[in-house]
Scaffold this motif. Structure first.
Motif, PDB file in Angstrom:
ATOM      1  N   LEU A   1       0.835  -1.202   0.000  1.00 60.39           N
ATOM      2  CA  LEU A   1       0.000   0.000   0.000  1.00 60.39           C
ATOM      3  C   LEU A   1       0.871   1.253   0.000  1.00 60.39           C
ATOM      4  O   LEU A   1       2.002   1.242   0.484  1.00 60.39           O
ATOM      5  CB  LEU A   1      -0.934   0.000   1.212  1.00 60.39           C
ATOM      6  CG  LEU A   1      -1.886  -1.190   1.338  1.00 60.39           C
ATOM      7  CD1 LEU A   1      -2.676  -1.120   2.638  1.00 60.39           C
ATOM      8  CD2 LEU A   1      -2.847  -1.246   0.140  1.00 60.39           C
ATOM      9  N   ARG A   2       0.299   2.352  -0.514  1.00 58.93           N
ATOM     10  CA  ARG A   2       1.068   3.593  -0.651  1.00 58.93           C
ATOM     11  C   ARG A   2       0.279   4.760  -0.042  1.00 58.93           C
ATOM     12  O   ARG A   2      -0.636   5.306  -0.655  1.00 58.93           O
ATOM     13  CB  ARG A   2       1.350   3.863  -2.129  1.00 58.93           C
ATOM     14  CG  ARG A   2       2.307   5.009  -2.392  1.00 58.93           C
ATOM     15  CD  ARG A   2       2.565   5.199  -3.882  1.00 58.93           C
ATOM     16  NE  ARG A   2       1.421   5.803  -4.572  1.00 58.93           N
ATOM     17  CZ  ARG A   2       0.525   5.143  -5.286  1.00 58.93           C
ATOM     18  NH1 ARG A   2       0.605   3.824  -5.402  1.00 58.93           N
ATOM     19  NH2 ARG A   2      -0.469   5.771  -5.898  1.00 58.93           N
ATOM     20  N   PRO A   3       0.630   5.174   1.191  1.00 61.15           N
ATOM     21  CA  PRO A   3      -0.071   6.301   1.808  1.00 61.15           C
ATOM     22  C   PRO A   3       0.515   7.643   1.384  1.00 61.15           C
ATOM     23  O   PRO A   3       1.725   7.765   1.168  1.00 61.15           O
ATOM     24  CB  PRO A   3       0.167   6.068   3.306  1.00 61.15           C
ATOM     25  CG  PRO A   3       1.497   5.376   3.355  1.00 61.15           C
ATOM     26  CD  PRO A   3       1.593   4.542   2.089  1.00 61.15           C
ATOM     27  N   ASP A   4      -0.347   8.647   1.220  1.00 61.34           N
ATOM     28  CA  ASP A   4       0.126  10.003   0.959  1.00 61.34           C
ATOM     29  C   ASP A   4       0.953  10.486   2.146  1.00 61.34           C
ATOM     30  O   ASP A   4       0.722  10.080   3.293  1.00 61.34           O
ATOM     31  CB  ASP A   4      -1.054  10.964   0.757  1.00 61.34           C
ATOM     32  CG  ASP A   4      -1.675  10.838  -0.623  1.00 61.34           C
ATOM     33  OD1 ASP A   4      -1.029  10.235  -1.507  1.00 61.34           O
ATOM     34  OD2 ASP A   4      -2.808  11.329  -0.815  1.00 61.34           O
ATOM     35  N   GLU A   5       1.891  11.387   1.871  1.00 60.60           N
ATOM     36  CA  GLU A   5       2.724  11.925   2.944  1.00 60.60           C
ATOM     37  C   GLU A   5       1.878  12.646   3.989  1.00 60.60           C
ATOM     38  O   GLU A   5       2.145  12.560   5.197  1.00 60.60           O
ATOM     39  CB  GLU A   5       3.771  12.889   2.359  1.00 60.60           C
ATOM     40  CG  GLU A   5       4.769  13.378   3.394  1.00 60.60           C
ATOM     41  CD  GLU A   5       5.854  14.253   2.795  1.00 60.60           C
ATOM     42  OE1 GLU A   5       6.543  14.940   3.577  1.00 60.60           O
ATOM     43  OE2 GLU A   5       6.012  14.248   1.560  1.00 60.60           O
ATOM     44  N   SER A   6       0.824  13.339   3.534  1.00 66.70           N
ATOM     45  CA  SER A   6      -0.042  14.065   4.467  1.00 66.70           C
ATOM     46  C   SER A   6      -0.772  13.101   5.406  1.00 66.70           C
ATOM     47  O   SER A   6      -1.034  13.431   6.563  1.00 66.70           O
ATOM     48  CB  SER A   6      -1.063  14.913   3.702  1.00 66.70           C
ATOM     49  OG  SER A   6      -1.894  14.089   2.889  1.00 66.70           O
ATOM     50  N   VAL A   7      -1.097  11.901   4.909  1.00 66.79           N
ATOM     51  CA  VAL A   7      -1.753  10.884   5.730  1.00 66.79           C
ATOM     52  C   VAL A   7      -0.794  10.391   6.809  1.00 66.79           C
ATOM     53  O   VAL A   7      -1.163  10.261   7.985  1.00 66.79           O
ATOM     54  CB  VAL A   7      -2.240   9.706   4.865  1.00 66.79           C
ATOM     55  CG1 VAL A   7      -2.711   8.546   5.740  1.00 66.79           C
ATOM     56  CG2 VAL A   7      -3.358  10.154   3.940  1.00 66.79           C
ATOM     57  N   VAL A   8       0.447  10.127   6.415  1.00 65.43           N
ATOM     58  CA  VAL A   8       1.456   9.665   7.374  1.00 65.43           C
ATOM     59  C   VAL A   8       1.664  10.712   8.464  1.00 65.43           C
ATOM     60  O   VAL A   8       1.699  10.390   9.664  1.00 65.43           O
ATOM     61  CB  VAL A   8       2.792   9.369   6.658  1.00 65.43           C
ATOM     62  CG1 VAL A   8       3.878   9.007   7.675  1.00 65.43           C
ATOM     63  CG2 VAL A   8       2.616   8.240   5.650  1.00 65.43           C
ATOM     64  N   GLU A   9       1.785  11.981   8.047  1.00 63.01           N
ATOM     65  CA  GLU A   9       1.994  13.055   9.015  1.00 63.01           C
ATOM     66  C   GLU A   9       0.820  13.175   9.983  1.00 63.01           C
ATOM     67  O   GLU A   9       1.000  13.406  11.186  1.00 63.01           O
ATOM     68  CB  GLU A   9       2.204  14.392   8.284  1.00 63.01           C
ATOM     69  CG  GLU A   9       3.467  14.467   7.439  1.00 63.01           C
ATOM     70  CD  GLU A   9       4.738  14.421   8.296  1.00 63.01           C
ATOM     71  OE1 GLU A   9       4.662  14.764   9.486  1.00 63.01           O
ATOM     72  OE2 GLU A   9       5.790  14.030   7.765  1.00 63.01           O
ATOM     73  N   LYS A  10      -0.402  13.011   9.461  1.00 63.47           N
ATOM     74  CA  LYS A  10      -1.588  13.123  10.309  1.00 63.47           C
ATOM     75  C   LYS A  10      -1.661  11.971  11.318  1.00 63.47           C
ATOM     76  O   LYS A  10      -2.002  12.184  12.481  1.00 63.47           O
ATOM     77  CB  LYS A  10      -2.852  13.137   9.446  1.00 63.47           C
ATOM     78  CG  LYS A  10      -4.139  13.384  10.233  1.00 63.47           C
ATOM     79  CD  LYS A  10      -4.150  14.764  10.857  1.00 63.47           C
ATOM     80  CE  LYS A  10      -5.435  15.026  11.616  1.00 63.47           C
ATOM     81  NZ  LYS A  10      -5.434  16.340  12.283  1.00 63.47           N
ATOM     82  N   ILE A  11      -1.325  10.763  10.891  1.00 60.48           N
ATOM     83  CA  ILE A  11      -1.338   9.618  11.818  1.00 60.48           C
ATOM     84  C   ILE A  11      -0.297   9.823  12.919  1.00 60.48           C
ATOM     85  O   ILE A  11      -0.564   9.540  14.095  1.00 60.48           O
ATOM     86  CB  ILE A  11      -1.068   8.301  11.066  1.00 60.48           C
ATOM     87  CG1 ILE A  11      -2.200   8.014  10.068  1.00 60.48           C
ATOM     88  CG2 ILE A  11      -0.949   7.135  12.053  1.00 60.48           C
ATOM     89  CD1 ILE A  11      -1.953   6.800   9.185  1.00 60.48           C
ATOM     90  N   VAL A  12       0.873  10.332  12.540  1.00 59.83           N
ATOM     91  CA  VAL A  12       1.926  10.606  13.530  1.00 59.83           C
ATOM     92  C   VAL A  12       1.450  11.663  14.520  1.00 59.83           C
ATOM     93  O   VAL A  12       1.648  11.544  15.739  1.00 59.83           O
ATOM     94  CB  VAL A  12       3.225  11.060  12.828  1.00 59.83           C
ATOM     95  CG1 VAL A  12       4.230  11.605  13.843  1.00 59.83           C
ATOM     96  CG2 VAL A  12       3.839   9.907  12.055  1.00 59.83           C
ATOM     97  N   ASP A  13       0.796  12.701  14.008  1.00 58.73           N
ATOM     98  CA  ASP A  13       0.293  13.776  14.863  1.00 58.73           C
ATOM     99  C   ASP A  13      -0.753  13.253  15.852  1.00 58.73           C
ATOM    100  O   ASP A  13      -0.716  13.571  17.043  1.00 58.73           O
ATOM    101  CB  ASP A  13      -0.324  14.872  13.995  1.00 58.73           C
ATOM    102  CG  ASP A  13      -0.989  15.955  14.831  1.00 58.73           C
ATOM    103  OD1 ASP A  13      -0.283  16.614  15.607  1.00 58.73           O
ATOM    104  OD2 ASP A  13      -2.225  16.123  14.727  1.00 58.73           O
ATOM    105  N   ILE A  14      -1.666  12.442  15.358  1.00 66.09           N
ATOM    106  CA  ILE A  14      -2.703  11.863  16.218  1.00 66.09           C
ATOM    107  C   ILE A  14      -2.079  10.968  17.288  1.00 66.09           C
ATOM    108  O   ILE A  14      -2.479  10.991  18.449  1.00 66.09           O
ATOM    109  CB  ILE A  14      -3.710  11.051  15.381  1.00 66.09           C
ATOM    110  CG1 ILE A  14      -4.591  11.987  14.555  1.00 66.09           C
ATOM    111  CG2 ILE A  14      -4.570  10.147  16.254  1.00 66.09           C
ATOM    112  CD1 ILE A  14      -5.441  11.278  13.513  1.00 66.09           C
TER     113      ILE A  14
END
Length: 413
Positions: free
Chosen positions: A253-266
Motif C-alpha cells: 500500500l502507498r499512503p500520501d505523505e499528508s496521511v502519514v503526518e496526520k497519523i503521527v500527529d494523532i
C-alpha cells in the motif's frame, strides 16, 4: 447484501491480506519481522539482559509499547544468542509471589498443587493362638499409614531462587502493577537479588505501568545493583513513521505523505494509535481494492478507529460532554488542549492556541472557569488540576483519542 452476508466478503479479503498481523493495536507485537522502531531501546535491553547478574524493570505510561518491546527483545535473545526457556506471566490482582512462578517451578519438576499424600502399608504373618489344649496357626494382618507432607515453600524467595538458579531462560512478568500486595512485589525484588548473587542464567524482565521503578519493587533498596530500571518514553515521530511506512510496504500500500503526518500527529508518541489508525486505513484500502491511501481514506478510517477505541476513553468523553450546557464549546476547548505540547498546560497557552487554530478569542477568566469545570466531578474527570492555573489530562492517551473523535482537518468538529 453488497458485501455478502454480515460483511463476510470484506472480512475474507481482510484476512487474506494479513493486515491484522502487520498492524496490531490490540495485542503486543511479538514477531521480529513486524517490529519497527525502538531499535535503540531494544539494543539496550539485549545488552543488559546478557550482562551477568543483571535483570530488567521496564516501566512507563500505558500504550507506549512496553510489552511489545519486552517480548520481541526476549525472543531475539533466546533465538539468536542464548538457548533457554521463555516464560510469560500476565499478572492480575489475584496473583501472589507464589502464583507468579508456578510455570518455571513446574519446569524444574515441582508440582505446587501437591499438598500431602497418604499411603497404607499392609504387613502379614503367622500367629500362634492357644485355645485350651489346642494350638492353631492363623494369618495375622497389620496395617500402618504413612503420610508424606509437601516441603515446598513457594512463598519464600530464597527457596524459589534455590530451585530456579540453574534453569536457563527468561521470564517476562507483565502488568506487574496489577499485583495488589506490596509484600509480593518486595519478594520479587528479593528473588532477583538472590538470582543475581548466584550468577543464575535465569533472567527476569518485569514490565508495568508506573511513574517510578520503585512502585513495582515496593522500594526494595538492595535490588538497585542488579535490576536495571528502564523508563520507556513515548516513541519519536521518526519511529512512528517507520511503523506506518514499513507496515504499508509489507501490504503493498502507498499512503500520501499528508496521511502519514496526520497519523503521527494523532499518535502523539503512542504506537497503539499508530497501529489502530494505520489498520483502519489499510483495511479500507484493501476492501476498496485501492493501493493508494489518501486523505479521504483517512477520514473514514478515523471514524472506524473511534468505534474500535478503548471503551474507557469513549465513556469519559461522552459522560463529560453529556452534563455540560454548551458541549460544542467544550469540544473546541478539549481539542485545542490536545495540541498543547507539554503534559501540563496553563490557560494562557490554551487561550493563544484557541485564537491561532480556530480564531476564537475568549476572556482569560471565562476560560479558566470552563477548564476548572472539567476538573470538578465525583467521578474520574477528563482534566486534573495539579497546581493553581495548571491543567493536565487525567489519562495521557486522551489527546490522541480527541484528535480522532473530534477530527479537525477542515476546522470542523
Amino acid at each position: 447484501m453488497a458485501n455478502g452476508t454480515f460483511g463476510l466478503k470484506d472480512e475474507a479479503e481482510i484476512i487474506k491480506s494479513g493486515v491484522r498481523e502487520v498492524f496490531t493495536p490490540h495485542i503486543p507485537v511479538d514477531d521480529v519481522s513486524h517490529f519497527f522502531g525502538r531499535e535503540d531501546e531494544a539494543s539496550r535491553l539485549v545488552s543488559v539482559i546478557n550482562s551477568p547478574g543483571q535483570h530488567i524493570l521496564l516501566y512507563g505510561d500505558r500504550g507506549v509499547g512496553k510489552t511489545s518491546l519486552a517480548k520481541t527483545t526476549c525472543k531475539v535473545i533466546l533465538q539468536k544468542i542464548q538457548k533457554g526457556e521463555f516464560f510469560e506471566k500476565r499478572c492480575d490482582s489475584d496473583d501472589s509471589f507464589a502464583s507468579i512462578f508456578e510455570e518455571p517451578l513446574e519446569k524444574c519438576g515441582i508440582d505446587l498443587s501437591f499438598k500431602e499424600e497418604t499411603k497404607t502399608l499392609s504387613q502379614g504373618g503367622d500367629a500362634g493362638i492357644n485355645a485350651g489344649f489346642a494350638k492353631a496357626g492363623v494369618k495375622s494382618n497389620r496395617q500402618t499409614k504413612e503420610t508424606k507432607v509437601s516441603s515446598y515453600k513457594p512463598d519464600s524467595p530464597s527457596w524459589v531462587a534455590d530451585k530456579l538458579k540453574k534453569l536457563s531462560g527468561i521470564m517476562l512478568i507483565d502488568e506487574a502493577d496489577a499485583i495488589s500486595e506490596k509484600s509480593d512485589k518486595k519478594k520479587m525484588a528479593e528473588l532477583i537479588k538472590l538470582l543475581s548473587d548466584s550468577n543464575s542464567p535465569f533472567k527476569i524482565v518485569i514490565v508495568g505501568i508506573a511513574e517510578t521503578g520503585e512502585e513495582l519493587t515496593a522500594g526494595h533498596p538492595s535490588v538497585e545493583r542488579c535490576l536495571k530500571e528502564v523508563l520507556l518514553q513515548r516513541m519519536t515521530d521518526d519511529d512512528l513513521k517507520k511503523i506506518i511506512l514499513n507496515g504499508m510496504k509489507k501490504l503493498g500500500l502507498r499512503p500520501d505523505e499528508s496521511v502519514v503526518e496526520k497519523i503521527v500527529d494523532i499518535s502523539a508518541g503512542y504506537p497503539h494509535f499508530t497501529h489502530l489508525v494505520s489498520l483502519k486505513c489499510a483495511e479500507a484500502a484493501i476492501i476498496g481494492k485501492n493501493k493508494h491511501i489518501t486523505k479521504d481514506t483517512l477520514k473514514g478510517a478515523l471514524e472506524e478507529a473511534v468505534k474500535d477505541s478503548e471503551g474507557a476513553l469513549q465513556r469519559m468523553l461522552e459522560s463529560t460532554l453529556r452534563v455540560l450546557n454548551k458541549p460544542q464549546e467544550y469540544k473546541f476547548l478539549l481539542l485545542t488542549a490536545s495540541y498543547c505540547s507539554a503534559p501540563e498546560f496553563r490557560s494562557a497557552e490554551l487561550r493563544d492556541k484557541l485564537k491561532d487554530k480556530f480564531g476564537i478569542d475568549i476572556e482569560s477568566k471565562a476560560l479558566s472557569r470552563r477548564l476548572t469545570k472539567l476538573t470538578e466531578s465525583n467521578k474520574l474527570t477528563i482534566l486534573e488540576k495539579p497546581a493553581r492555573g495548571c491543567f493536565k489530562f487525567s489519562d495521557p492517551r486522551m489527546p490522541s483519542f480527541l484528535k480522532m473523535a473530534l477530527n479537525s482537518d477542515d476546522n470542523e468538529i
